[in-house]
Each structure stands twice: as structure tokens, then as C-alpha cells.
Design a protein around this motif. Structure first.
Motif, PDB file in Angstrom:
ATOM      1  N   VAL B  63      48.234  15.573  21.091  1.00  0.00           N
ATOM      2  CA  VAL B  63      47.568  16.772  21.583  1.00  0.00           C
ATOM      3  C   VAL B  63      48.639  17.813  21.858  1.00  0.00           C
ATOM      4  O   VAL B  63      49.547  17.567  22.660  1.00  0.00           O
ATOM      5  CB  VAL B  63      46.743  16.500  22.858  1.00  0.00           C
ATOM      6  CG1 VAL B  63      46.030  17.771  23.307  1.00  0.00           C
ATOM      7  CG2 VAL B  63      45.735  15.388  22.614  1.00  0.00           C
ATOM      8  N   ASN B 176      61.366  30.512  19.055  1.00  0.00           N
ATOM      9  CA  ASN B 176      60.443  29.369  19.026  1.00  0.00           C
ATOM     10  C   ASN B 176      59.566  29.414  17.786  1.00  0.00           C
ATOM     11  O   ASN B 176      59.280  28.386  17.176  1.00  0.00           O
ATOM     12  CB  ASN B 176      59.561  29.375  20.275  1.00  0.00           C
ATOM     13  CG  ASN B 176      60.328  28.979  21.523  1.00  0.00           C
ATOM     14  OD1 ASN B 176      61.545  28.773  21.465  1.00  0.00           O
ATOM     15  ND2 ASN B 176      59.636  28.858  22.632  1.00  0.00           N
ATOM     16  N   VAL B 323      66.701  36.736  29.490  1.00  0.00           N
ATOM     17  CA  VAL B 323      65.916  35.884  30.385  1.00  0.00           C
ATOM     18  C   VAL B 323      66.410  36.205  31.794  1.00  0.00           C
ATOM     19  O   VAL B 323      67.532  35.873  32.164  1.00  0.00           O
ATOM     20  CB  VAL B 323      66.091  34.380  30.090  1.00  0.00           C
ATOM     21  CG1 VAL B 323      65.193  33.556  31.007  1.00  0.00           C
ATOM     22  CG2 VAL B 323      65.771  34.066  28.637  1.00  0.00           C
ATOM     23  N   GLY B 471      57.771  16.349  26.294  1.00  0.00           N
ATOM     24  CA  GLY B 471      57.968  17.795  26.415  1.00  0.00           C
ATOM     25  C   GLY B 471      57.495  18.327  27.756  1.00  0.00           C
ATOM     26  O   GLY B 471      57.567  17.637  28.775  1.00  0.00           O
TER      27      GLY B 471
HETATM   28  C1  LIG Z   1      61.187  32.140  30.071  1.00  0.00           C
HETATM   29  C2  LIG Z   1      61.444  30.842  29.436  1.00  0.00           C
HETATM   30  C3  LIG Z   1      62.625  30.640  28.719  1.00  0.00           C
HETATM   31  C4  LIG Z   1      62.901  29.432  28.113  1.00  0.00           C
HETATM   32  N1  LIG Z   1      64.090  29.275  27.460  1.00  0.00           N
HETATM   33  C5  LIG Z   1      64.406  28.075  26.912  1.00  0.00           C
HETATM   34  C6  LIG Z   1      65.663  27.851  26.253  1.00  0.00           C
HETATM   35  O1  LIG Z   1      66.515  28.720  26.131  1.00  0.00           O
HETATM   36  N2  LIG Z   1      65.913  26.610  25.743  1.00  0.00           N
HETATM   37  C7  LIG Z   1      64.995  25.608  25.832  1.00  0.00           C
HETATM   38  O2  LIG Z   1      65.278  24.509  25.351  1.00  0.00           O
HETATM   39  N3  LIG Z   1      63.794  25.782  26.447  1.00  0.00           N
HETATM   40  C8  LIG Z   1      63.476  26.992  26.984  1.00  0.00           C
HETATM   41  N4  LIG Z   1      62.280  27.148  27.631  1.00  0.00           N
HETATM   42  C9  LIG Z   1      61.339  26.054  27.690  1.00  0.00           C
HETATM   43  C10 LIG Z   1      60.565  25.877  26.404  1.00  0.00           C
HETATM   44  O3  LIG Z   1      59.943  27.057  26.024  1.00  0.00           O
HETATM   45  C11 LIG Z   1      59.521  24.793  26.597  1.00  0.00           C
HETATM   46  O4  LIG Z   1      60.147  23.647  27.109  1.00  0.00           O
HETATM   47  C12 LIG Z   1      58.841  24.408  25.290  1.00  0.00           C
HETATM   48  O5  LIG Z   1      58.109  25.481  24.781  1.00  0.00           O
HETATM   49  C13 LIG Z   1      57.913  23.232  25.515  1.00  0.00           C
HETATM   50  O6  LIG Z   1      57.251  22.895  24.329  1.00  0.00           O
HETATM   51  P1  LIG Z   1      56.001  21.948  24.343  1.00  0.00           P
HETATM   52  O7  LIG Z   1      55.624  21.799  22.907  1.00  0.00           O
HETATM   53  O8  LIG Z   1      56.266  20.746  25.151  1.00  0.00           O
HETATM   54  O9  LIG Z   1      54.866  22.707  25.171  1.00  0.00           O
HETATM   55  P2  LIG Z   1      54.119  24.072  24.844  1.00  0.00           P
HETATM   56  O10 LIG Z   1      54.971  24.967  24.046  1.00  0.00           O
HETATM   57  O11 LIG Z   1      53.581  24.539  26.138  1.00  0.00           O
HETATM   58  O12 LIG Z   1      52.912  23.618  23.890  1.00  0.00           O
HETATM   59  C14 LIG Z   1      51.742  22.981  24.363  1.00  0.00           C
HETATM   60  C15 LIG Z   1      50.651  23.184  23.320  1.00  0.00           C
HETATM   61  O13 LIG Z   1      49.525  22.401  23.680  1.00  0.00           O
HETATM   62  C16 LIG Z   1      48.360  23.123  23.398  1.00  0.00           C
HETATM   63  N5  LIG Z   1      47.282  22.631  24.254  1.00  0.00           N
HETATM   64  C17 LIG Z   1      47.274  22.563  25.609  1.00  0.00           C
HETATM   65  N6  LIG Z   1      46.092  22.079  26.029  1.00  0.00           N
HETATM   66  C18 LIG Z   1      45.339  21.834  24.934  1.00  0.00           C
HETATM   67  C19 LIG Z   1      44.008  21.334  24.718  1.00  0.00           C
HETATM   68  N7  LIG Z   1      43.231  20.982  25.735  1.00  0.00           N
HETATM   69  N8  LIG Z   1      43.574  21.201  23.462  1.00  0.00           N
HETATM   70  C20 LIG Z   1      44.352  21.552  22.415  1.00  0.00           C
HETATM   71  N9  LIG Z   1      45.595  22.020  22.558  1.00  0.00           N
HETATM   72  C21 LIG Z   1      46.093  22.177  23.805  1.00  0.00           C
HETATM   73  C22 LIG Z   1      48.720  24.553  23.677  1.00  0.00           C
HETATM   74  O14 LIG Z   1      47.919  25.442  22.930  1.00  0.00           O
HETATM   75  C23 LIG Z   1      50.192  24.625  23.252  1.00  0.00           C
HETATM   76  O15 LIG Z   1      50.347  25.066  21.936  1.00  0.00           O
HETATM   77  C24 LIG Z   1      61.980  28.371  28.228  1.00  0.00           C
HETATM   78  C25 LIG Z   1      60.791  28.547  28.932  1.00  0.00           C
HETATM   79  C26 LIG Z   1      60.518  29.766  29.552  1.00  0.00           C
HETATM   80  C27 LIG Z   1      59.251  29.944  30.326  1.00  0.00           C
END
Ligand SMILES: Cc1cc2nc3c(=O)[nH]c(=O)nc-3n(C[C@H](O)[C@H](O)[C@H](O)COP(=O)(O)OP(=O)(O)OC[C@H]3O[C@@H](n4cnc5c(N)ncnc54)[C@H](O)[C@@H]3O)c2cc1C
Lengths: 298, 660
Positions: B63, B176, B323, B471
């Protein structure tokens, strides 16, 4: 005094003992021990509790499967199937399957698997568990692996004249009466050129300490009474058995050639929480849990 | 008949609900006239029983189609041995075709940017995705300048003086979207028959399966994503897709993870009462060093202000990502003030003393509070946009600079005349390289802000429910170390390894035993990073004299002692070549920064002895864990330093206590 204690620990060879008491023939021998069946039937509902009674067995399973897979795949590759990577197409038998930990793995690796156990409760639990898995449940759309369970003994199958490419009986010998007769029935179930895999515990002070003193008494991870020390079989005794009584291996003190048989110790690493195979010839390697693979001559 | 004994005590109550669920499946079956594409491809649905045709079976259901979920899918969908592949499905609420089609203009950059560490990049290369990243839009970081906003104590990482003239890459800044697009392309190229993406699809509920109590069934409904609805309304299915039954359900579903809720896994942590402003900054790339040579554009800058760190992360020779973590109120005030004011304030925030920054923040907040909201746009939304003029803020900055006797030729000056000065090719002062290039303006519509919190799930594996979290669903952290995504990619690698190993050994990949190595490898590593970052954030959030002194001594000490720095780099898991990453500072460049060098060097000896024992302990932990994603370079190092100097308690014991 120390020597006496050691001698006590050495005990008589369970594979010889029964021989001395007078040979029974395979057909009439009953190797099933009623107390053992009752013991495991009582525990049967815990088979699939990965954090409970059989936690150690769950963790041991991947190592056993890897050992079996690698030996079988190597022979298949050597003998005209260079692309073989798993057990696809083999007929496998799991004797003393318990809850089906090994049986499910063999079936997932592609073997047409029959698993038997002398405890009906075990067979029920194993069947219930595998039917949860869409892979084995004929009514699911993704089912394509074959796994069958039967409440039967190895002797029943010998009488039926069944034979298999791969026969496994892991952590079973130490729970049967008349282990020699049991081994003969296992051997009879292997097709010529097929594989037999056995695992058990050695009759040594180290094994006593680990499997009974620590596991049952101190840590309490295994129900007391699960193991009987006197039934443990040493690797050397097993080797000797397959040199003389069932002459699959060449006679003599030398290690059997690696294309015919392999003996490996298994050890639990508490820090990483998994089991591993000890290197060949490591000190004390065969003094506790070990696994034994060998081939039936064609 | 014997199933009763199999149910856990709490379950009989579920039986009724489960029965009614079955009714829903049957209803779905009759209302969906054609099975969806993924099931027909296997041709399996035609002859199955009604009861099971109402669910689709998958080995792994992921998911979340964020970078982490997509990376896991890539790692699991193997191009080899298709006949024995795992059946994998990925569910994403948003429309991924927007990501597939993402085609930005050359010099405009997305505001969501992550620094990808070398370990993460190796992993992405291994799964065949990095080659599809548009590398011309990424930027190698070869040097970092990090300094204390109160004392100006500074630490440098990187090697700009290698014989080759090239530095050693520490990380790579990547949008990203660039990464997500590459991952999607990789998955599309693999076109595996055992992999399905269901985007524009939301998870509506997760329930245990009818008979198979430990198998989760994921119910779905189409999400109302406005972007495509108006283009082809007839193509949008009104019926819900069939529920998916998962051997293993992976939550890569971000901070408010539905999979985590289903697994009844608690998280602990806190909101930082802070927001991060992100934006793409535009500057004049034509910069010179004090020697008159072209200035390195591969340097990242971060200044720790007591209100939060501000970072300048280069994206190209003329673009960089901002940032800026600060209070939620100030973040809103800065965004309302408009891009030009934000650009001036960014320049000032890297240069002016803390006292003046405090003054400027107060000035902005006062004006913002006093401003009357006006109606903007057709929807009647109220906003204070444009309450502050550029000339007003410039006037304030000019006044502050004069108060600190910063003249226009100083590297600390950030006013327009300073901008023309540097771009006209004049040789800048010796300390110019301590500060990022002056920002000319902010790329239109790139400024935004995100809430910041630290959270860590108490477990990564559900108990008896066949779930795993990776993540941001498992952990979120402050972006000051740029580690959020890297930790998530490390999770992916570890979980994918566990799944592959178990699968190749005929194990049930949804079982606890099969997956146990994942939390074993990752929990402590992630926890160490989260708490190190958390401590850094807190330590630098204060103006308290002794603490500022201690942290500054720590920083300066490490910066001076190459051996120690190397050791930290080694501990911190830098690429074997820590030697080359650590640069010795030339003494003449220190002038004007640390007045009392005597005092510092005596203190450094004490600090050094404190550090070495800490370093050893951490080394043991990191050896023990021995994962490919160690605590990353500079952040881990800084955290270790800070920890030793501030005499903070042993991370290890606390982690252990919390974990076990
Ligand atoms: C300002 C800022 C700066 C950052 N800078 C960095 C950096 O320099 N380096 C770094 O490593 N990290 C950085 N990060 C962190 C990084 O962006 C996140 O750790 C990363 O995006 C996490 O990815 P993810 O796939 O785990 O989660 P997310 O990107 O949050 O993806 C989750 C996905 O799940 C989907 N989803 C949720 N619920 C449901 C549902 N019920 N049904 C279907 N789909 C669903 C959403 O649509 C989303 O697409 C930063 C974060 C922020 C806020």
C-alpha cells in the motif's frame, strides 16, 4: 569419576540395542511410540505459533530446507538438469511431518509432497494450516502446488509399496521406538537413486546440556519431556548403520564421498536469532543437532 | 470442524462481521461484469469458484506508491525466473500517470528534493532504477558547510582538493519525482505478468479474511482524483476493484499509515511544533573563489538557527533547494510575504548574527499579525498575501548590517549591491565560500511548507496479521539530516532481502519468522538516526550559554582533529574512504571565527578523550548491525560529536530498553 560420568553420557547405541534384542522384521515392527504421539498431539495446536513451543523449529526450518534443496539441486544439475533450481517435479515424502513446517516448504519448492504423521491431531492441524494458504487450496485461483497429508506410518507406506524421489524425516528418529526398524522403513521408501534426509541430535554431554538442560529446564522454551536423551543417535552410529545394516555407503573409516552423503552440524546463533550450518569438520560440529543427506544406490 | 480450536480467543466475535463481508464480496462479483486486467492476464478467474473469485490473491500487497513503496516493488519484481515469481500488487491513491508523464523544463525544479546517499544509490542501481533517473537533473554533494547559528562554530565535510580536482561524492540531490518516475519506468519496462499497479485507488478498509484468520483482505475504492475525472469520465470505473487477499501486506503508506492502524502498531514521538519551508532558489552561478578560480557548485550549506536549521542544497549551477525549518507561525508569515521577501530573508538567514535574525523574525511577525486578511481568488479564501514590501525588508536588513558594521564588500552582506558585486567578477573576500551564493529569486509557485514530526512505530512487523511497515509509515524524522527517504530505502532493501531469501527456501513470506531479519537489521539503525537527529534538533534549538559553548567546542574540535573526524566518518558508515572525505582546514581560514584558539585546544583534548570511548561503543553497535545502510556520514558524525560533548546518555541502553 569424570570418565565414569562421560561413560554414562555415552550410553548404548540405540541403533544397536534393538538389534541385540533380536531382530524384528520391518513388516511387523512397530516403531511408533504411544507416549510420544500423545505428547505431540497435546502440543499440536502450537505447531504454527511462531513465538511459542516450536519457535526453534520454525527458525531451524529455513536452514534444513536450504540443505535439502542444495543437495538435491546439485545432483539434478550434475545429472542432466543444468537449469534445476528447486525441487520441481520430484515426488517427496515427509515422515513425521508434525504441523507441516517442512512439508509446506518442500511443496512450495515444487515437490509433489506427501506428508505423514502418526498423530492424527498433527495431521488435522497441518491440513487446516495448509488449506489457509491459497497456494495449496484447490478452491483458490492461484493454487498450483500439491501437498497432501495422511495419518499413516512409514510402515503403512512400505506395505503399500510406495517409493519416492526424496524422503525426509527430520527430528523424528529420536522420538521413535526401534529406530533401526524405522530407518529401514525410511530406506525402503526411497527410489533407487533417490535422496534420504535425516536429522537428529547426538548423544553427547553438549547435546544434553543444550537440548534438555537449557532448552527444557532452564529456558523453558521446549516442554519438558520432549526429548529423551537415551534415544539420541550419534552421527558415527548413523554412518555405521548405512555402511553395514543398510549398505548404501562404502565400508571403511573414511568420510563418505560428497556425491553420496553429507553430514553437517547445525547451530543456533542467539544474537541473530537464526540457525546456520557449521562448516564441514568444525570441532564439535556433529555433537549436537545435525542433518544427514545420502543417496540410495541405483 | 476443528477450526474452532484454531481461532484466537478474541475471534468468535468477528465471525458475524466476516460472514457479512462475504456477502459484500458476492455482491461485488455480480456487479463487476468483467474481471480487471490483471486477473484476466493469468486467465485464472474463468473457472474458479464464486467464493474465491471475489478476492484476488497476491503474495505481497504494497500500500503506497511513494518512492519507498515503488522501490520495494522494483526490488521484488525480478526480471529473472518469472515462473516462480512472487505475485505482487501495489495500491496508490493518487494518479501515477502524472508521475510517468512528468516532463519539467530544464531549469525549473520540483520543490520536493531528497539527498540520496551513496548506499541508497547503490541499492537503486542494483534494482535497475537509478539508470532511469535523469542524472542531468541531479547534483552531487562533494562538500558540506555546517555551522552554529549562535556561535558560528563550523564543521566542514568533503574533499575539494583531490589531485583529480574532483571531490568525492557524499550524496546526490534528486527530485523525488525524478526518482519516482525512474522507479515507475523500471516497473513498466519489466512488464512482469505477476505484478499489478492499482493507482487512483484508495484502501477503504482492511479486515482479516473469512476463514483464514491471519490473512488480511484489503478493500478498495476508486479515489476521486480530480485531475483525470474531467478528461475521460466514462473510463472511470464506478465499481470498486475486487478486494485483495495478501500473504504479506506491506505498509509503505506514509505517516498516517492505514496498514499500521490495522496492525494495531503504536507509534511514539512528538510533533516538533515546526514547519519546513521548501522552495527552489535561483542564483547567479557565475561565482569565483577568493583565488579567482570558479567556485565549486557542489557544496551544501546548513546553518543551525535556534528557530531551526536552514539548508541550501544545490540542484544545478544556478538552482538550489531550500529547506528552512522554523516555527509554524513564521513559516506562514514568510510564505504570505511572497517570494521576493522570502529570497531576501533566506540570504539574511545564512549571514546575519542570531541577534539580528531574532529582530527580523519579530519584525515580520509583528507586521503579519497586524495585517488584515483579504479575499483572494474566486473561492473566497482569506489570505494576508503581500502584507510586506521587498523594500521594507531590505531596509531592515540594511539597517541590521550597518549595526554589525558589515560593509558591502563583506561576505556577510546580502543586499542587492552585494549581488552585483559578486556577479561582476570581482574577487570576493576570503570567507565568501563559507556562505551559499546569494539567492536572486524564488522559482514561481515552488514555495510551500510541511509539518515536521518525529515518530517511530514500536514494531515493524504486525503480530500474527502478516503485515510489515516501511518508510515513513514506520518512522518520520526531522529533515535536518536529509535522511527520511534514505532510511526508507534501507528498509526496502532489508525487507526485500528477507522476502527473497524466504521465497527461495519455500518459506511463507508472510510469516513472522521469514521477516524477522528485517526489524533486526533496521530497527536500531533507524532508531539511532531518529534519536541523533532529534538530539541535534533540540541541542541547536537553544541559546543557553554553556550549551552553545559545549556544542561549539565539540564541533570545532572534531573539525580540527582529522583522526577523530575520520574515526567518526568510519563509524558513521562513510564509504571506506573516509580519509578522502575529511579535509584538513588551512589555519589562515580560521581567522575571525574562533578568537580564543588556546582555550579551544585545551578543551579539545578533554573532548577528544570523551569522544573516543563513545566512538568505540558506536562502532560496536554498527558492526553488530552490519547493514549496508549504516548511520549516514555527516549527520551521524555530528550527532556523535554533539552527544559526546553534551554528555548525553548512552543511546544504546535507551534504545534497548524501549525496544525490548
Ligand atoms: C520538507 C521535507 C524535506 C525532506 N528532505 C529529505 C531529504 O533531503 N532526504 C531524505 O532522504 N528524505 C527527505 N524527506 C523525507 C522524505 O520525503 C520521506 O521520507 C519520503 O517521501 C517517504 O516516502 P514514503 O514512500 O515512505 O512515503 P510517502 O512519500 O508519504 O508515500 C506514501 C504514499 O501512500 C499513499 N497512501 C497513503 N494512504 C493510502 C491509502 N489509504 N490508499 C492508497 N494509497 C495511500 C499516498 O498517496 C502516498 O503516495 C523530507 C521530508 C520533508 C517533509
Amino acid at each position: 569419576m569424570f570418565a565414569r560420568a562421560l561413560a554414562r553420557f555415552r550410553g548404548p547405541n540405540p541403533l544397536n540395542l534393538l538389534e541385540q534384542q533380536g531382530r524384528r522384521t520391518i513388516a511387523t515392527a512397530t516403531t511408533v511410540n504411544a507416549d510420544e504421539i500423545a505428547h505431540f498431539s497435546k502440543l499440536s495446536e502450537h505447531w504454527w505459533d511462531e513465538q511459542g513451543e516450536f519457535k526453534m523449529l520454525h527458525r531451524m526450518n529455513p536452514v534444513r530446507v536450504q540443505f535439502i534443496r542444495d543437495r538435491v539441486v546439485r545432483t539434478r544439475q550434475d545429472e542432466g538438469m543444468p537449469d534445476a533450481t528447486d525441487l520441481r517435479g520430484l515426488n517427496a515424502l515427509d515422515i513425521g511431518c508434525g504441523g507441516g513446517l517442512l512439508s509446506e516448504s518442500l511443496a512450495r519448492l515444487g515437490a509433489n509432497t506427501l506428508a505423514i504423521d502418526a498423530s492424527e491431531a498433527n495431521i488435522r492441524i497441518a491440513t487446516a494450516h495448509s488449506s489457509q494458504d491459497p497456494l495449496f487450496n484447490a478452491s483458490s485461483s492461484v493454487a498450483h502446488k500439491t501437498l497432501a497429508y495422511r495419518h499413516a506410518t512409514s510402515h503403512d507406506l512400505v506395505e503399500e509399496g510406495k517409493q519416492f524421489d526424496l524422503v525426509c524425516s527430520l527430528e523424528v528418529i529420536e522420538h521413535v521406538d526401534n529406530p533401526a526398524g524405522f530407518l529401514e522403513s525410511c530406506a525402503a521408501l526411497v527410489k533407487p537413486g533417490g535422496h534420504l534426509v535425516l536429522s537428529t541430535i547426538a548423544r553427547t554431554p553438549l547435546a544434553y546440556f543444550m537440548t534438555i538442560f537449557m532448552a527444557e529446564r532452564v529456558l523453558g522454551i521446549v516442554t519438558p519431556g520432549t526429548h529423551s536423551y537415551s534415544k539420541y543417535v550419534n552421527a558415527s552410529e548413523l554412518l555405521e548403520f548405512f555402511r553395514t545394516r543398510i549398505p548404501w555407503l562404502p565400508k571403511g573409516p573414511a568420510d563418505p564421498p560428497s556425491h553420496l552423503a553429507e553430514l553437517r552440524g547445525m547451530i543456533y546463533y542467539p544474537l541473530s536469532g537464526n540457525w546456520g550450518l557449521l562448516p564441514r569438520g568444525a570441532p564439535l560440529a556433529l555433537d549436537c543437532n545435525y542433518i544427514f543427506w545420502l543417496r540410495k544406490p541405483v | 470442524m476443528f477450526r474452532e480450536s484454531f481461532l484466537r480467543p478474541t475471534e468468535p466475535a468477528c465471525a458475524v462481521a466476516i460472514e457479512s463481508k462475504r456477502a459484500i464480496y458476492t455482491f461485488n462479483l455480480t456487479s463487476v461484469n468483467a474481471p480487471d486486467a490483471s486477473s484476466t492476464r493469468n486467465g485464472l478467474y474463468s473457472q474458479t469458484y464464486a467464493s474465491t473469485a471475489s478476492v484476488q490473491d497476491y503474495d505481497v500487497v504494497i500500500v503506497g506508491g511513494g518512492p519507498v513503496g515503488l522501490a520495494l516493488a522494483c526490488a521484488l519484481v525480478s526480471p529473472l525466473r518469472r515462473d516462480s515469481s512472487l505475485r505482487v500488487a501495489l495500491i496508490e491513491a493518487s494518479d501515477l500517470s502524472a508521475v510517468r508523464k512528468w516532463q519539467p523544463e530544464g531549469d525549473s525544479f520540483s520543490n520536493r528534493v531528497s539527498s540520496i546517499t551513496n548506499a541508497s544509490r547503490e541499492f537503486l542501481q542494483g534494482i535497475g532504477a537509478w539508470d532511469l533517473v535523469d542524472e542531468s537533473r541531479t547534483m552531487a554533494i562533494e562538500e558540506m558547510q555546517v555551522w552554529d547559528g549562535v556561535s558560528d562554530a563550523r564543521i566542514e565535510f568533503g574533499e575539494a582538493t583531490l589531485p583529480s580536482g574532483r571531490g568525492l561524492e557524499m550524496a546526490r540531490l534528486t527530485e523525488n519525482l525524478n526518482l519516482q518516475r525512474a522507479l515507475l519506468r523500471r516497473l513498466d519496462n519489466l512488464s512482469s505478468p505477476t505484478f499489478t499497479i492499482l493507482d487512483k485507488t484508495k484502501v477503504s478498509s482492511i479486515v482479516p479474511d473469512t476463514e483464514r484468520s491471519t490473512w488480511p483482505v484489503v478493500h478498495l475504492h476508486p479515489s476521486q482524483s480530480s485531475g483525470v475525472a474531467h478528461q475521460a469520465p466514462e473510463r472511470r470505473e464506478q465499481t470498486s476493484p475486487l478486494p485483495l487477499r495478501a500473504r504479506l501486506l506491506v505498509g509503505a503508506d506514509g505517516p498516517s499509515s492505514p496498514v499500521r492502524a490495522f496492525s494495531k502498531i503504536e507509534t511514539y514521538g512528538w510533533s516538533y511544533d515546526a514547519r519546513a519551508i521548501v522552495a527552489t532558489m535561483v542564483h547567479d552561478g557565475n561565482l569565483l573563489t577568493s583565488f579567482g578560480t570558479p567556485r565549486n557548485t557542489t557544496t551544501a550549506y546548513q546553518r543551525f538557527l535556534p528557530t531551526g536549521p536552514i539548508a541550501f542544497l544545490p540542484l544545478s549551477t544556478t538552482r538550489a533547494s531550500l529547506v528552512w525549518s522554523t516555527t509554524p507561525e513564521l513559516a506562514q508569515a514568510l510564505l504570505d510575504a511572497g517570494d521576493d521577501v522570502l529570497a531576501r530573508m533566506v540570504n539574511a538567514a545564512f549571514r546575519l548574527p542570531d541577534l539580528s535574525m531574532r529582530y527580523l523574525h519579530q519584525f515580520i511577525l509583528d507586521r503579519w499579525h497586524a495585517a488584515v486578511p483579504e479575499v483572494v481568488g474566486a473561492d473566497g479564501k482569506m489570505s494576508k498575501k503581500g502584507y510586506l514590501g521587498v523594500d521594507e525588508i531590505e531596509g531592515e536588513i540594511r539597517w541590521r548590517e550597518r549595526a554589525h558594521s558589515i560593509d558591502a564588500s563583506s561576505a556577510l552582506s546580502s543586499l542587492p549591491d552585494a549581488t552585483t558585486r559578486t556577479s561582476s567578477g570581482m574577487i570576493p573576500s576570503a570567507d565568501a565560500e563559507f556562505y551559499p551564493p546569494l539567492v536572486g529569486h524564488i522559482q514561481a509557485r515552488s514555495a510551500a511548507s510541511f509539518p515536521l514530526r518525529m515518530a517511530h512505530a514500536e514494531r515493524y512487523l504486525g503480530q500474527g496479521v502478516r503485515t510489515a511497515l516501511i518508510g515513513d509509515a514506520a518512522h518520520t524524522t526531522h529533515p535536518l539530516a536529509g535522511q527520511g527517504l534514505n532510511l526508507g530505502l534501507g528498509d526496502c532493501q532489508s525487507l526485500a532481502n528477507a522476502i527473497h531469501t524466504a521465497h527461495s527456501l519455500g518459506q511463507d513470506v508472510g510469516s513472522f519468522t521469514a521477516l524477522e531479519s528485517y526489524p533486526r537489521q533496521r530497527y536500531l539503525v533507524n532508531h539511532g538516526m531518529l534519536s541523533a537527529v532529534d538530539k541535534l534538533k533540540k541541542l541547536y534549538g537553544t541559546r543557553n550559554g554553556p550549551i552553545v559553548w559545549a556544542r561549539s567546542v565539540g564541533l570545532e574540535t572534531i573539525n580540527e582533529l582529522d583522526g577523530l573526524k575520520r574515526m567518526f566518518m568510519g563509524v558513521a558508515g562513510a564509504d571506506g574512504d573516509a580519509d578522502r572525505v575529511v579535509r584538513r582546514r588551512t589555519p589562515d581560514r580560521d581567522i575571525g571565527r574562533s578568537e580564543n584558539r588556546e582555550g579551544i585546544s585545551t578543551a579539545s583534548a578533554e573532548a577528544a578523550s570523551g569522544h573516543s570511548s563513545l566512538g568505540n561503543r558506536e562502532e560496536v553497535v554498527s558492526r553488530l548491525e552490519s547493514t549496508s545502510h549504516g548511520v549516514p556520514t555527516w549527520a551521524g558524525m555530528l550527532a556523535s560529536a554533539v552527544e559526546g560533548v553534551a554528555g548525553m546518555v548512552d543511546v544504546g541502553t535507551r534504545i534497548l530498553r524501549q525496544r525490548f
